[in-house]
Each structure stands twice: as structure tokens, then as C-alpha cells.
Design a protein around this motif. Structure first.
Motif, PDB file in Angstrom:
ATOM      1  N   LEU A  27      -3.369   2.162   1.518  1.00  0.00           N
ATOM      2  CA  LEU A  27      -2.986   0.789   1.854  1.00  0.00           C
ATOM      3  C   LEU A  27      -1.660   0.750   2.588  1.00  0.00           C
ATOM      4  O   LEU A  27      -0.694   1.388   2.162  1.00  0.00           O
ATOM      5  CB  LEU A  27      -2.849  -0.041   0.575  1.00  0.00           C
ATOM      6  CG  LEU A  27      -4.125  -0.589  -0.045  1.00  0.00           C
ATOM      7  CD1 LEU A  27      -3.774  -1.317  -1.326  1.00  0.00           C
ATOM      8  CD2 LEU A  27      -4.816  -1.528   0.934  1.00  0.00           C
ATOM      9  N   ALA A  28      -1.619  -0.023   3.670  1.00  0.00           N
ATOM     10  CA  ALA A  28      -0.370  -0.171   4.400  1.00  0.00           C
ATOM     11  C   ALA A  28       0.573  -1.081   3.624  1.00  0.00           C
ATOM     12  O   ALA A  28       0.165  -1.795   2.705  1.00  0.00           O
ATOM     13  CB  ALA A  28      -0.642  -0.752   5.783  1.00  0.00           C
ATOM     14  N   ASP A  29       1.869  -1.053   3.979  1.00  0.00           N
ATOM     15  CA  ASP A  29       2.854  -1.909   3.328  1.00  0.00           C
ATOM     16  C   ASP A  29       3.121  -3.191   4.106  1.00  0.00           C
ATOM     17  O   ASP A  29       3.714  -4.129   3.570  1.00  0.00           O
ATOM     18  CB  ASP A  29       4.169  -1.148   3.133  1.00  0.00           C
ATOM     19  CG  ASP A  29       4.066  -0.152   1.991  1.00  0.00           C
ATOM     20  OD1 ASP A  29       3.222  -0.374   1.091  1.00  0.00           O
ATOM     21  OD2 ASP A  29       4.827   0.835   1.983  1.00  0.00           O
ATOM     22  N   LYS A  34       0.141 -11.426  14.853  1.00  0.00           N
ATOM     23  CA  LYS A  34       0.569 -11.827  16.188  1.00  0.00           C
ATOM     24  C   LYS A  34       1.871 -12.619  16.072  1.00  0.00           C
ATOM     25  O   LYS A  34       1.951 -13.528  15.254  1.00  0.00           O
ATOM     26  CB  LYS A  34      -0.507 -12.708  16.829  1.00  0.00           C
ATOM     27  CG  LYS A  34      -0.966 -12.129  18.153  1.00  0.00           C
ATOM     28  CD  LYS A  34      -2.114 -12.877  18.808  1.00  0.00           C
ATOM     29  CE  LYS A  34      -2.010 -14.376  18.753  1.00  0.00           C
ATOM     30  NZ  LYS A  34      -3.306 -15.026  18.681  1.00  0.00           N
ATOM     31  N   PRO A  35       2.914 -12.277  16.849  1.00  0.00           N
ATOM     32  CA  PRO A  35       4.129 -13.092  16.771  1.00  0.00           C
ATOM     33  C   PRO A  35       3.866 -14.514  17.250  1.00  0.00           C
ATOM     34  O   PRO A  35       2.961 -14.751  18.048  1.00  0.00           O
ATOM     35  CB  PRO A  35       5.112 -12.367  17.696  1.00  0.00           C
ATOM     36  CG  PRO A  35       4.300 -11.449  18.529  1.00  0.00           C
ATOM     37  CD  PRO A  35       3.030 -11.167  17.800  1.00  0.00           C
ATOM     38  N   MET A  47      -2.902 -14.507   0.759  1.00  0.00           N
ATOM     39  CA  MET A  47      -2.284 -13.307   1.329  1.00  0.00           C
ATOM     40  C   MET A  47      -0.964 -13.568   2.038  1.00  0.00           C
ATOM     41  O   MET A  47      -0.848 -14.483   2.856  1.00  0.00           O
ATOM     42  CB  MET A  47      -3.254 -12.676   2.346  1.00  0.00           C
ATOM     43  CG  MET A  47      -4.563 -12.174   1.752  1.00  0.00           C
ATOM     44  SD  MET A  47      -4.326 -10.836   0.561  1.00  0.00           S
ATOM     45  CE  MET A  47      -3.605  -9.603   1.645  1.00  0.00           C
ATOM     46  N   SER A  48      -0.004 -12.694   1.763  1.00  0.00           N
ATOM     47  CA  SER A  48       1.209 -12.585   2.574  1.00  0.00           C
ATOM     48  C   SER A  48       0.974 -11.398   3.511  1.00  0.00           C
ATOM     49  O   SER A  48      -0.165 -10.962   3.674  1.00  0.00           O
ATOM     50  CB  SER A  48       2.410 -12.323   1.674  1.00  0.00           C
ATOM     51  OG  SER A  48       2.274 -11.047   1.077  1.00  0.00           O
ATOM     52  N   ARG A  49       2.025 -10.845   4.063  1.00  0.00           N
ATOM     53  CA  ARG A  49       1.837  -9.689   4.951  1.00  0.00           C
ATOM     54  C   ARG A  49       1.755  -8.366   4.179  1.00  0.00           C
ATOM     55  O   ARG A  49       1.852  -7.307   4.776  1.00  0.00           O
ATOM     56  CB  ARG A  49       2.948  -9.636   6.013  1.00  0.00           C
ATOM     57  CG  ARG A  49       2.845 -10.773   7.024  1.00  0.00           C
ATOM     58  CD  ARG A  49       3.840 -10.621   8.163  1.00  0.00           C
ATOM     59  NE  ARG A  49       3.500  -9.506   9.048  1.00  0.00           N
ATOM     60  CZ  ARG A  49       4.160  -9.228  10.170  1.00  0.00           C
ATOM     61  NH1 ARG A  49       5.183  -9.988  10.532  1.00  0.00           N
ATOM     62  NH2 ARG A  49       3.790  -8.206  10.911  1.00  0.00           N
ATOM     63  N   THR A  50       1.617  -8.465   2.865  1.00  0.00           N
ATOM     64  CA  THR A  50       1.394  -7.248   2.080  1.00  0.00           C
ATOM     65  C   THR A  50      -0.113  -7.067   1.909  1.00  0.00           C
ATOM     66  O   THR A  50      -0.744  -7.832   1.182  1.00  0.00           O
ATOM     67  CB  THR A  50       2.057  -7.371   0.696  1.00  0.00           C
ATOM     68  OG1 THR A  50       3.445  -7.667   0.887  1.00  0.00           O
ATOM     69  CG2 THR A  50       1.925  -6.083  -0.091  1.00  0.00           C
ATOM     70  N   PRO A  51      -0.695  -6.088   2.586  1.00  0.00           N
ATOM     71  CA  PRO A  51      -2.158  -5.919   2.532  1.00  0.00           C
ATOM     72  C   PRO A  51      -2.628  -5.486   1.146  1.00  0.00           C
ATOM     73  O   PRO A  51      -1.876  -4.871   0.382  1.00  0.00           O
ATOM     74  CB  PRO A  51      -2.421  -4.798   3.541  1.00  0.00           C
ATOM     75  CG  PRO A  51      -1.194  -4.711   4.381  1.00  0.00           C
ATOM     76  CD  PRO A  51      -0.064  -5.114   3.491  1.00  0.00           C
ATOM     77  N   PRO A  66      -6.591  -6.748   5.017  1.00  0.00           N
ATOM     78  CA  PRO A  66      -5.441  -6.137   5.683  1.00  0.00           C
ATOM     79  C   PRO A  66      -4.461  -7.149   6.289  1.00  0.00           C
ATOM     80  O   PRO A  66      -3.389  -6.757   6.716  1.00  0.00           O
ATOM     81  CB  PRO A  66      -6.084  -5.294   6.780  1.00  0.00           C
ATOM     82  CG  PRO A  66      -7.374  -6.002   7.089  1.00  0.00           C
ATOM     83  CD  PRO A  66      -7.826  -6.638   5.812  1.00  0.00           C
ATOM     84  N   GLU A  67      -4.842  -8.440   6.320  1.00  0.00           N
ATOM     85  CA  GLU A  67      -3.983  -9.397   7.027  1.00  0.00           C
ATOM     86  C   GLU A  67      -3.542 -10.557   6.156  1.00  0.00           C
ATOM     87  O   GLU A  67      -4.166 -10.878   5.148  1.00  0.00           O
ATOM     88  CB  GLU A  67      -4.731  -9.951   8.244  1.00  0.00           C
ATOM     89  CG  GLU A  67      -4.684  -9.005   9.416  1.00  0.00           C
ATOM     90  CD  GLU A  67      -5.755  -9.319  10.439  1.00  0.00           C
ATOM     91  OE1 GLU A  67      -6.312 -10.440  10.386  1.00  0.00           O
ATOM     92  OE2 GLU A  67      -6.050  -8.449  11.266  1.00  0.00           O
ATOM     93  N   SER A  68      -2.505 -11.216   6.634  1.00  0.00           N
ATOM     94  CA  SER A  68      -1.975 -12.401   5.956  1.00  0.00           C
ATOM     95  C   SER A  68      -2.863 -13.606   6.235  1.00  0.00           C
ATOM     96  O   SER A  68      -3.484 -13.697   7.301  1.00  0.00           O
ATOM     97  CB  SER A  68      -0.569 -12.700   6.473  1.00  0.00           C
ATOM     98  OG  SER A  68      -0.127 -13.958   6.027  1.00  0.00           O
ATOM     99  N   ASN A  69      -2.941 -14.536   5.299  1.00  0.00           N
ATOM    100  CA  ASN A  69      -3.550 -15.826   5.634  1.00  0.00           C
ATOM    101  C   ASN A  69      -2.544 -16.976   5.468  1.00  0.00           C
ATOM    102  O   ASN A  69      -2.881 -18.096   5.102  1.00  0.00           O
ATOM    103  CB  ASN A  69      -4.859 -16.070   4.872  1.00  0.00           C
ATOM    104  CG  ASN A  69      -4.698 -15.934   3.359  1.00  0.00           C
ATOM    105  OD1 ASN A  69      -3.601 -16.141   2.833  1.00  0.00           O
ATOM    106  ND2 ASN A  69      -5.776 -15.608   2.671  1.00  0.00           N
ATOM    107  N   GLY A  70      -1.261 -16.632   5.738  1.00  0.00           N
ATOM    108  CA  GLY A  70      -0.252 -17.689   5.816  1.00  0.00           C
ATOM    109  C   GLY A  70       0.206 -18.218   4.469  1.00  0.00           C
ATOM    110  O   GLY A  70       0.603 -19.369   4.373  1.00  0.00           O
TER     111      GLY A  70
END
Lengths: 567, 594
Positions: free
Chosen positions: A165-167, A172-173, A392-396, A401-405
Motif C-alpha cells: 500500500l502506498a502512503d 489531480k492538483p 477516503m483521504s489521500r491515505t490509500p 487508492p484514491e481520495s474521495n474528498g
């Protein structure tokens, strides 16, 4: 240990939203000078760190939260507090290592903290702000590089299936400069109104302490990141809050509260509506003083829409926050439940931070971007009883794997996944009257003399960690016994709802056809964030109440002072 | 239990009536003031409380009515101005008797019930709302007092008390009703002034952080007690505080601060003086950053100018206030600061040619305003001058209503709130006098002589101490940790800011990174010489260790007037901490106009 607390009371300020007609945030193109200063300092620091430092940062972000607030409280006809304040707090996030493994790596309950909520001037002149950003970047980088070394060596010694798992997720900015409305409003006009309104509690002799207050807060959030995000957004929070306390002859502390929220002050209630709420609070409290203490009870109950909102927030909402599925000290009640049934099939649950109000009420938990600069979006969490995803935050986490805000925090703490506007929808709706009939029928079926009706709650808390019991408490304020033999409803006092989460979901039998909103603040590891929970009333086949923990001290020894004494 | 209303009304009316001529005067004094009148009415009702078996022998209600304004800035840009109005309320209720009451126990401040009383009075002078708050406050105070007395009585049951002092000192009733005084604060002008002053630091790019803060508070102090004392006095303060820090090339974090204050906010010094104070902080840091790190030292140390007044105020000031060890459960230790002067009245604490007097009745000295002037303390005791040290011998201590060994009564020094149902004594205007003096030049010559005699390469001279401390809470924690290991009752002592080596040829060299290994009252007995010139040092005390700037939520002004003094021997040691590395990235360039 409390993992989280939801309360309407503990924090002075709350929120809301705008309906159509209120001025929406306007988009304006020019980049604010604060963003210029931050971006310049960010670029300079990143370049120099990359050239000189080991480990070099791969990501830097600055968040500035500007808060302006004002408030008046009144008690028995007199103003008791008046306070304005304004401040700007800077938080810096530095990531070293790589998105796959960085200094935020989660490690058995060891919580990283790099943010410090450093006050910066409210004026936009670049020198002071650049200096503060530079100092904070240096401080955060030191802490980041130290923690990276520590977690790297610790991670080598551990087993675990989450090594892939990634950290930090790839997002997208975003660039979006919004103008946060500044409404025409005079706090001074409210002083005489609050004096007059608060004096009404003098009519209820059992009320020991009371308060009627108005608070306003305007929050502007600025976010820039080395990925290129440039954001300015925010909102207003206006809130009228009514509280009153009493003490029963046996020492039982009693309280009632009511609040009204609005983003636009023109949507605050008129004086007669506030006066009516005060009258109800005074009357409820007076009735409660005469009410018998609740007995421990297991049986059917109706949770009003607001009580049900808190119930869902505690037992469900906190357990679907993404990061908890990754932290092995957490209970992970639902980690393996995606695609499976977790609620009765007539229920769906969404979290929708883009929704500013229901048909009747403004919502506290809306925002346009979360605290990691990710755009807010509606998340359908449970569809017809089936769990679809997590907050989800940006912690997968595994499979997501992605954030949902939903990465949120208060200044000075680190972002985790948090709730926004929780909305419960039901396809098994009956009218309030029908729901009441069903309650009586269920009580009779169970051979109980009465069912319970929870009208008002003040909040609740839950523990989600493995080390504690997987349990929750919802704290009711106004509770009635609904008798099966046709006697009038009887108010009882001093009850807390307790239970364990999974067992509770299966017991929901039906819902009403009218949603209510509980607006408040949720406290958890990333601090206090505004949230709301909207739900129809719930009929549950079995709920357990316990007696509240109580002090047994006496009510005041002397009677309340009266105007004629001493004259 | 409810008391019939008729009896209540009668008692209330009688409370400040005919029994005593002072009662009539009190009734007349409070009748014109809404806050005092409400306090009088609720005190009268509370005095009949016997419900829990204990009657009240002392009640005190005091409150501050304060309007505050504050603004701060860094490098020319302002933080938002902060304005507030508040009326913090303090009530004290004593049950039992003067020999043994509810105070001085670890349970004195503990309330087991639910607290309903707000900690402030309403801001409006609404009679009923004021009384309602006082009613709840006194109710809780009474219940707390009864519970604390019971627990204290139980705790002493099993021990043979070594402390046989009574618990309460009386004082004569007195009335002082002064009109509130308030001056207009030009908030915009102060905002601009603070911004302009903070720009001084933009000429010192090496300074990593700096702030200039202005704070003012104007209001009224109210007190009414059951000894028939009534006080209403204006209470005002203006204060400009400058703080900055910088990292030396080797990483050592240096900081300095300066405070300029006045009891009359309209009489703050002129801009030129404020600018000078700001410049001095910047220049001190610039000098220190270039200075070498000092080495451990034991030998004569000269405190020159204000530095002498600083250590008298800090070290002697702290120990002149004696706190008794509160009654605790058997075997349960209570960490309270110990005074080295406890039980030492009559003993020598200074050279026999030195005296020390504390005098809050003086408003100015040599035409300079004094910061420690006040009319009545937080317990309604009116202070007078007290000779603390005469011919080197300790004659008196600073006292509150809590009896202490060797003293016979309260001398009105209860200036700060305290623990265990008590107040804390503090100095006011402390005067240190020497009968045998030399010029400051002669003092330095004497220091050099001593150094030569002892064959040392240099002596030490202090021109400024970090008191009140401009450091961070972390820094204070480090200093406090060390204090526990180096005597002085475990009290931390501030570090020197401007410390110089004085070489035999008279040359002075600034050094940094040294602290006193131990600096206690005992060292003051070995003062070998004092200067003829007197220096005044004003500061705000807040009860925090080192009077840490910005700590505490109650502050009082103090002034110390003292000559330079030469100590026979003090020890200095390296601070000895690991130094943080300097920042990786260079500071951003400053763009503000020079």
C-alpha cells in the motif's frame, strides 16, 4: 478511551449552508497576495531542499486558515460575554521519501504530527508570512526526516500484508479561487434581542443556569502545494444556541439545548421562533425535574430523526473512515465487508459534502475542498444495505487508492478521513403516527409495558479501537415512555443508550417518512470538524439504556435570588 | 433544604445594618455601586448557611471589571487586534474557625459536585443577573469549603502535626471607594506604532523571529468581605513587549526581550524610548550571535545596573513569600515551592550594611513612576511599608491572610491568586539599600582586584538577566529540570543574557551559553560590595517560573530599586544542551523598506 465525540454543545460555533437564492461563492480570477507569497516561498524551499537536503522532500504544502469570529451570550436578561477575534494559522506539510513510503507511513497507532498551527499576521505583507513559512518548513522537514528514518527501520521488523500500500495517493492538483461572502450583519443589534430573549428563562424556577447566544464565524482556507494546487475557499457559520440546566432533588443533572444554524444571517430564526424554543426548553426542563429516573431497559424504541442521525454517525460513520481500515490497532468492523450487506436492505447511506441543505435545514458538514485540496464529492457508502466504499483521504487503503474528498482536520493536526454530511435514506417509510403504532405493537409482542421514544439527543461517542470494547453511547436529553395500555406518554430522565455496533444494525425495523438534521461538531484524532447527520426516525426492535453516571451533590441550598429580597 | 423567605429577607436587611457603626458605612458605600450591592446582598444571604453543619466565618467576593486591547506585529505586519471586556469573579468562603479552616489542604480547591456557576459576572449591571451568578458561586464555594474541611480534619487525625499555626489572620474593616478612571486608547495609533517598531527587525535579517506586542487593560477592582472591608479602585496597565530570537552560526538558539510598562496607559514612554528598547533587543542578539561560548567559571561576579535589581526581584522576591505545606493524606507528598526564608526571621540574609524595604504606598521614586503601587490586596488588606531586612538580618516576610512562622499578621501582600484556597504573596516596590557604597567604577576595579588575587584570567559581569524570561516554554522546561538538581528549593533561576568576561586590563568580552549553576538566597550573604548609584527595574509578575512573559492569566506590577552588587563567588556552567542544526534553507530575503 474515546475515539471520537460528537457534540452539538462543546464547541461554540456551528454552521450551515445556503439555499438557492443566497449569494453563492463567486469565482474571481485574481490570485490573492497570500497565495503569491506562499507559492514563492514554497518553490524556493523545495528547490533549496532538493539541492541540499537528504532526504529531500518530494511534496510540500501550506494551508492557511483565517478565522474571524464574534459572539454574544446572554443570561437572565444580561449580556455575560462578548468576544471578537481574528486569526490566521499556518500549517505546513512536508513529505520525504516517496509516495510509496514516506514520513506519514502508518505504524501501529503511532500517529505522525508535523502541523503546528503557527499564527501569522492578518496583513498580507510578504516579509512576515514568508519568514513564518520558512521557519515552519524547516521545522516540519526536520520532524519528517526523523520520522522517516524511524518508520523505515520499524517497518523492516514487522510483518503485515499492507506493504504494497502506498502512503500518499496521486490526485489531480486543483486551482480555484473563491470569494467567501461577507454578509451585512450587525452583532450589536443582537445584544438587546438576546437580553430580552434570555430573560424568559427567569419564568422557570427550576432552571439553575441558562444561556442564549449568537455566534458568527467566517472561515477562509488557503491551500498551496508543490503539486500545483492553488485554492481559496471557505464559508460562514452563524448559530443561535439555547442551553439550560437544572438539578433534580436526587442530584441528577438535567439539561436541554436547541440550536439554529445558518450561513446567511438573514436565514437565522426570527425572535418569536427563538422565544418558542426557549419556552419549550424551559417547559421540558421543568417537566424533567418531576420525571422519574429511567430504569435500565432493553426493548423497542423510536429514535427521532436527530437521534437516529447521531446513532448512525457514531456506530456507522466512524467505522467507515478509511484510515481505520489500515490501522491495525483499529477494530476494522467493516474492512472486509465491501460488496456485502451491512445494513437492512431498505437503508442507504451517503456522505455528501456538496449538499448545503435539506428541504428544511441547512447542513453543517459542507465544504468545497477538503483539507488536502481534494474537491468535495458525494460518496454513496451504502446502497440498499450493501457497503460500497469508505470515506477516503489521500491515505490509500486496500482496493481504494484514491481520495474521495474526505480528508479533514482542524488547524494544527494531521488530516485523516472524516465524516461530512451523513444522509440516511430509507425505502421502508411510514408516517410518524404509523411508526408509533408499530412501536406499541412491537412492545406488546415483546411483553413490555412500554417502548421508548428518544426525542432529543446532545451527542454521543464511540470507541473504534481493538484495545477498547467496540461500543457506542448516545446521550439523550428528552426521553418518553410510550405505554402499550394507552396511558399518556411519560417523560423519564437520566438514560444513556448503549450498545455494540454490528448487533444494532440488524434491529432496525422501519423508518419514518420525515428526515431531521443534527448539526454539530465531531471530535476525533484530527480535531474538531463541523458535521451533520440527517435521518428519518428509526424504529428499532431492541435498544438498551443504562443509567447515566451521576454526581449526587445537592441543588443550590438557598433559593434563587428574587428582586424584592434585600430591598 | 429551603430557608423560609421571610427570615431571609429580614437577615439580608439586617446584614449591614445597625450592629456596628462600620456596618452602616459599608451599607452606604455599597448602595451606590451595582456590583458591590449585589455582592453585599448575596453575601448577606450566604452568611446564614448552616445547612451542612458548618457555619461561615469569612466570606470574600472580589471581581475585576476590565476592558482590554492588544495588538502585535512582526516585520511591519500586524496580527489582528484583540479586544475584550471581562469581569472575572473570585469568591472565598471559610468554614471551621480561624485556627483550623478549609484552606491549606490539597482538597481546598476540589469540588466533587457539578459546577453551575460561571467564572465571571455578567457584563451588564443587571441587579438580578449579578446576584444570580453570585448566588451560584457562593453556593459552590460553601459546599467546597465544607467538604474540604471534613477531608482536612480526617487527614490530620492520624498525624502529629508539626505545623501548629492557625489558618487565618484577621484585618480591620476599611472602606475605600475610588471613582473608576479610564483614558482613551488610540487603537489605530498603537497599531501603527507597533507595526513601525516591529520594522526595526527588518534591518537585522539574521533574526529568525521577532514580535512587538502592545497590551492595555483598564478597569476597576472590586472587593467586599465579611470583615466590613469595601474596596473599589481603578486598575490599569499599559505594556509594550518586544521579543526576538536568532540562531548563532553553531546552531545555539539565542533570545532576548524587553518590556516597557506603565500603570497609566496614557503615560507610556515616547516613541524614541520604545524604539530604543526595540533596537537594544536586536543589537543584543547581533552581539550575542558573534560572541564566543563561555566556559565554566567559579569566582566573583558583578551584577551591574538593572541586572542587580533583576536578581533581587527574582531570587529574594520569590523567597520572601512563604507557602506552607498544605495538609495532605498521610504519605502523599505535595510538591510546593519551598522558601529558604521560612522560619529564618532574625537570621542574617544580607551583609550587615544592607537593608531591604517593600513599600507599595509609594507611587514614584526619584520622579520615576513605580509599578508596585496599590491600595488594597486581593484579600482586602491595606498594605504599608514593611522593613524586610535590617542591617543584614531578616525582619519580616511578605504575608497574606495565611499565618506563617515568625510573623503576626497579614501585611497586605496577597497580590496573586494561589492554590489551596489561598492567595500568593508578592513584592510591590522593593528597595535595596546599602550603607557602605562605592562608585560603579570602583566596583569594577574591585572585581579585577579579586580576580588578580585569585589568579584567574578574568572575572564576570552581568548587565542583563533573562527576567522576566523572553524564552519559550520548552526553554523554561529545560531550566526547571536543571533547577531540581542544583538547590535553591528547586526553583529555577533565569539565565544571564548579557554576560561579560572582565579581563585584568579592564577589557570586557561578551560571552554566551552560560547559566548560573545555583543562585540562591544564601549567595546574597556573601555580597562584598555595592554601588552608590541606584537602578530601578520594573516588571510584571504572573506567578509563572521566571515570570515567563505571556504566561499566567493574572499579572501584577513590581518595581525593584537596587545598587549594583558584587558577589564573592558564584558558579557559572555551560548550558550543555545539544545544539539544533542551523536551517537547511537560507531565510527569505526581506523586502520591507529599510
Amino acid at each position: 478511551m474515546r475515539a471520537s465525540v460528537l457534540t452539538a454543545k462543546a464547541i461554540l460555533f456551528t454552521s450551515v449552508a445556503m439555499m438557492t437564492g443566497a449569494a453563492p461563492p463567486q469565482k474571481t480570477p485574481p490570485q490573492p497576495p497570500l497565495i503569491d507569497t506562499l507559492v514563492r516561498e514554497l518553490d524556493r524551499n523545495l528547490a533549496e531542499f532538493k539541492a541540499k537536503a537528504d532526504p529531500a522532500p518530494y511534496f510540500i504544502a501550506y494551508s492557511v486558515t483565517e478565522e474571524e469570529s464574534d459572539g454574544i451570550s446572554a443570561r437572565l436578561g444580561a449580556v455575560t460575554a462578548r468576544g471578537r477575534s481574528q486569526r490566521r494559522l499556518l500549517d505546513c506539510s512536508v513529505r520525504v521519501g516517496s509516495p510509496q513510503f514516506d514520513n506519514y507511513h502508518m505504524l501501529e497507532g503511532d500517529r505522525p504530527r508535523f502541523a503546528a498551527a503557527t499564527p501569522i499576521p492578518v496583513e498580507d505583507s510578504p516579509d512576515a508570512i514568508a519568514r513564518a513559512a520558512w521557519r515552519e518548513t524547516d521545522r516540519a522537514w526536520r520532524a519528517a526526516s526523523q520520522r522517516l528514518m524511524r518508520v523505515k527501520s520499524s517497518a523492516q521488523l514487522r510483518t503485515g500484508n499492507d506493504k504494497s500500500l502506498a502512503d500518499f495517493s496521486t490526485e489531480k492538483p486543483a486551482t480555484d479561487i473563491q470569494t467567501v461572502p461577507r454578509y451585512k450583519f450587525s452583532m450589536d443589534d443582537w445584544a438587546p434581542r438576546l437580553r430580552k430573549l434570555s430573560a424568559a428563562f427567569g419564568d422557570y424556577s427550576g432552571v439553575i443556569n441558562s444561556s442564549v447566544s449568537l455566534t458568527w464565524r467566517r472561515e477562509v482556507k488557503t491551500y498551496v502545494s508543490s503539486e500545483g494546487s492553488r485554492l481559496q475557499h471557505g464559508r460562514n457559520f452563524y448559530r443561535v444556541m439555547i442551553t439550560a440546566n437544572a438539578k433534580a432533588y436526587d442530584g441528577n443533572d438535567l439539561s436541554v439545548m436547541e440550536s439554529f444554524e445558518a450561513e446567511d444571517p438573514s436565514r437565522l430564526p426570527k425572535d418569536d421562533a427563538i422565544a418558542a424554543a426557549i419556552k419549550k426548553a424551559g417547559a421540558d426542563l421543568t417537566q424533567m425535574l418531576k420525571a422519574p429516573p429511567a430504569d435500565p431497559y432493553v426493548g423497542p424504541a423510536i429514535l427521532s430523526g436527530r437521534a437516529a442521525g447521531v446513532f448512525f454517525h457514531e456506530i456507522f460513520g466512524h467505522r467507515v473512515e478509511g484510515h481505520r481500515q489500515r490501522d491495525e490497532t483499529e477494530g476494522q468492523t467493516f474492512s472486509a465487508s465491501v460488496g456485502k450487506s451491512v445494513l437492512p436492505e431498505f437503508l442507504s447511506v451517503t456522505f455528501d459534502p456538496t449538499r448545503k441543505s435539506t428541504e428544511t435545514t441547512d447542513l453543517n458538514g459542507w465544504y468545497t475542498y477538503d483539507d488536502e485540496g481534494v474537491a468535495a464529492r458525494r460518496v454513496g457508502l451504502v446502497d440498499k444495505g450493501i457497503l460500497r466504499t469508505f470515506l477516503m483521504s489521500r491515505t490509500p487503503i486496500a482496493g481504494f487508492p484514491e481520495s474521495n474528498g474526505h480528508g479533514r482536520r482542524q488547524p494544527g493536526l494531521e488530516v485523516v478521513a472524516r465524516q461530512s454530511n451523513l444522509i440516511v435514506e430509507s425505502s421502508k417509510q411510514v408516517s410518524d403516527a404509523e411508526l408509533r403504532k408499530m412501536l406499541i405493537a412491537e412492545a406488546m409482542r415483546q411483553n413490555k409495558p412500554y417502548g421508548l421514544y428518544f426525542e432529543q439527543v446532545t451527542g454521543g461517542y464511540t470507541t473504534t479501537r481493538r484495545a477498547g470494547l467496540q461500543a457506542f453511547t448516545v446521550i439523550p436529553l428528552v426521553v418518553y415512555r410510550v405505554y402499550t395500555d394507552g396511558r399518556p406518554d411519560e417523560m423519564v430522565r437520566g438514560a444513556d443508550i448503549v450498545g455494540t455496533p454490528l448487533a444494532s444494525f440488524g434491529k432496525i425495523l422501519a423508518t419514518s417518512n420525515r428526515a431531521e438534521v443534527f448539526n454539530g461538531y465531531c471530535g476525533a484524532e484530527s480535531g474538531s470538524v463541523p458535521v451533520s447527520a440527517a435521518s428519518p426516525a428509526l424504529l428499532v426492535s431492541e435498544i438498551e439504556i443504562q443509567r447515566k453516571p451521576e454526581t449526587k451533590d445537592m441543588p443550590p441550598l438557598l433559593p434563587r435570588p428574587r428582586a424584592e429580597v434585600g430591598r | 433544604m429551603r430557608i423560609p423567605l421571610a427570615i431571609l429577607a429580614m437577615l439580608a436587611a439586617a446584614a449591614f445594618a445597625q450592629q456596628d457603626p462600620q456596618d452602616a458605612k459599608v451599607a452606604a458605600a455599597i448602595s451606590s455601586d451595582p456590583v458591590l450591592r449585589a455582592a453585599g446582598e448575596e453575601m448577606a444571604r450566604a452568611r446564614i448557611l448552616r445547612t451542612l453543619g458548618e457555619s461561615i466565618f469569612y466570606i470574600e467576593v472580589s471581581a475585576d471589571d476590565a476592558e482590554t486591547f492588544g495588538v502585535s506585529a512582526t516585520l511591519g505586519s500586524a496580527f489582528a487586534p484583540q479586544k475584550s471586556r471581562m469581569r472575572p469573579l473570585r469568591v472565598a468562603v471559610r468554614v471551621g474557625g480561624t485556627n483550623f479552616d478549609n484552606t491549606n489542604s490539597i482538597y481546598s480547591d476540589y469540588y466533587s459536585g457539578t459546577r453551575y456557576d460561571p467564572d465571571s459576572l455578567p457584563l451588564d449591571n443587571d441587579a438580578l443577573a449579578l446576584r444570580d451568578t453570585l448566588w451560584l458561586s457562593l453556593d459552590r464555594a460553601y459546599k467546597m469549603a465544607v467538604e474540604a474541611l471534613g477531608r482536612k480534619a480526617a487527614a490530620v487525625r492520624g498525624i502529629t502535626a508539626t505545623d501548629t499555626l492557625p489558618d487565618f489572620w484577621d484585618s480591620p474593616g476599611r472602606i475605600l471607594m475610588e471613582e473608576p478612571r479610564k483614558v482613551r486608547i488610540d487603537e489605530d495609533a498603537w497599531t501603527n506604532r507597533v507595526k513601525a517598531l516591529s520594522l526595526v527587525f527588518s534591518r537585522y535579517p539574521e533574526i529568525t523571529s521577532s514580535t512587538v506586542e502592545f497590551e492595555t487593560s483598564q478597569g476597576t477592582f472590586y472587593l467586599l468581605n465579611s470583615l466590613r472591608t469595601v474596596v473599589r479602585t481603578p486598575d490599569r496597565l499599559g505594556m509594550l513587549r518586544i521579543r526576538a530570537s536568532q540562531q548563532a552560526p553553531d546552531g545555539m538558539v539565542l533570545y532576548d526581550g524587553a518590556v516597557v510598562q506603565s500603570l497609566d496607559p496614557s503615560q507610556m514612554p515616547a516613541d524614541a524610548e520604545l524604539r530604543k528598547a526595540t533596537e537594544s533587543v536586536a543589537q543584543n542578539l547581533a552581539g550575542l550571535a558573534k560572541a564566543p561560548i563561555g566556559e565554566a567559571y567559579a569566582g566573583p561576579v558583578l551584577f551591574s545596573g538593572a541586572a542587580s535589581a533583576q536578581i533581587f526581584g527574582e531570587v529574594m522576591g520569590a523567597h520572601l513569600s512563604v507557602m506552607r505545606r498544605p495538609v495532605s493524606d498521610p504519605g502523599r507528598p505535595v510538591p510546593v515551592p519551598v522558601s529558604e526564608f521560612d522560619g529564618r526571621i532574625g537570621m542574617r540574609v544580607l551583609p550587615e550594611w544592607m537593608d531591604m524595604v517593600d513599600d507599595p504606598t509609594l507611587k514614584e521614586y526619584n520622579k520615576a513612576p513605580l509599578l508596585g503601587h496599590y491600595e488594597a490586596d486581593l484579600e482586602g488588606v491595606f498594605p504599608g511599608p514593611v522593613t524586610l531586612v535590617e542591617k543584614g538580618n531578616l525582619k519580616a516576610l511578605l504575608t497574606t491572610r495565611q499565618p506563617v512562622r515568625g510573623m503576626t499578621g497579614a501585611n497586605g501582600r496577597a497580590r496573586l491568586p494561589g492554590l489551596f484556597g489561598l492567595k500568593t504573596a508578592r513584592i510591590s516596590n522593593l528597595f535595596v539599600k546599602a550603607q557602605k557604597t562605592e562608585t560603579d567604577e570602583q566596583l569594577k576595579a574591585r572585581l579585577i582586584d579579586m580576580v588578580k588575587q585569585q589568579g584567574k584570567p578574568y572575572g564576570m559581569l552581568v548587565r542583563k538577566m533573562d527576567f522576566p524570561s523572553a524564552g519559550t516554554v520548552d526553554e523554561l522546561r529545560r531550566i526547571s529540570g536543571r533547577a531540581g538538581r542544583s538547590g535553591g528549593g528547586g526553583r529555577p533561576v533565569s539565565s544571564p543574557v548579557l554576560l561579560y568576561r572582565v579581563y585584568p586590563d579592564g577589557r570586557e568580552e561578551l560571552v554566551r551559553g552560560l547559566r548560573f549553576r545555583s543562585l540562591t538566597t544564601r549567595n546574597f550573604r556573601d555580597i562584598v560590595a555595592a554601588g552608590a548609584q541606584e537602578y530601578q527595574f520594573d516588571f510584571m509578575d504572573n506567578g509563572a517560573p521566571l515570570a515567563l512573559m505571556g504566561a499566567g492569566n493574572y499579572i501584577v506590577g513590581c518595581s525593584v530599586v537596587a545598587p549594583s552588587v558584587l558577589f564573592e563567588e558564584l558558579e557559572l556552567e555551560a548550558a550543555g544542551e545539544d545544539l539544533p542544526k542551523p536551517p537547511v534553507v537560507a531565510p527569505p530575503a526581506l523586502t520591507a523598506p529599510k
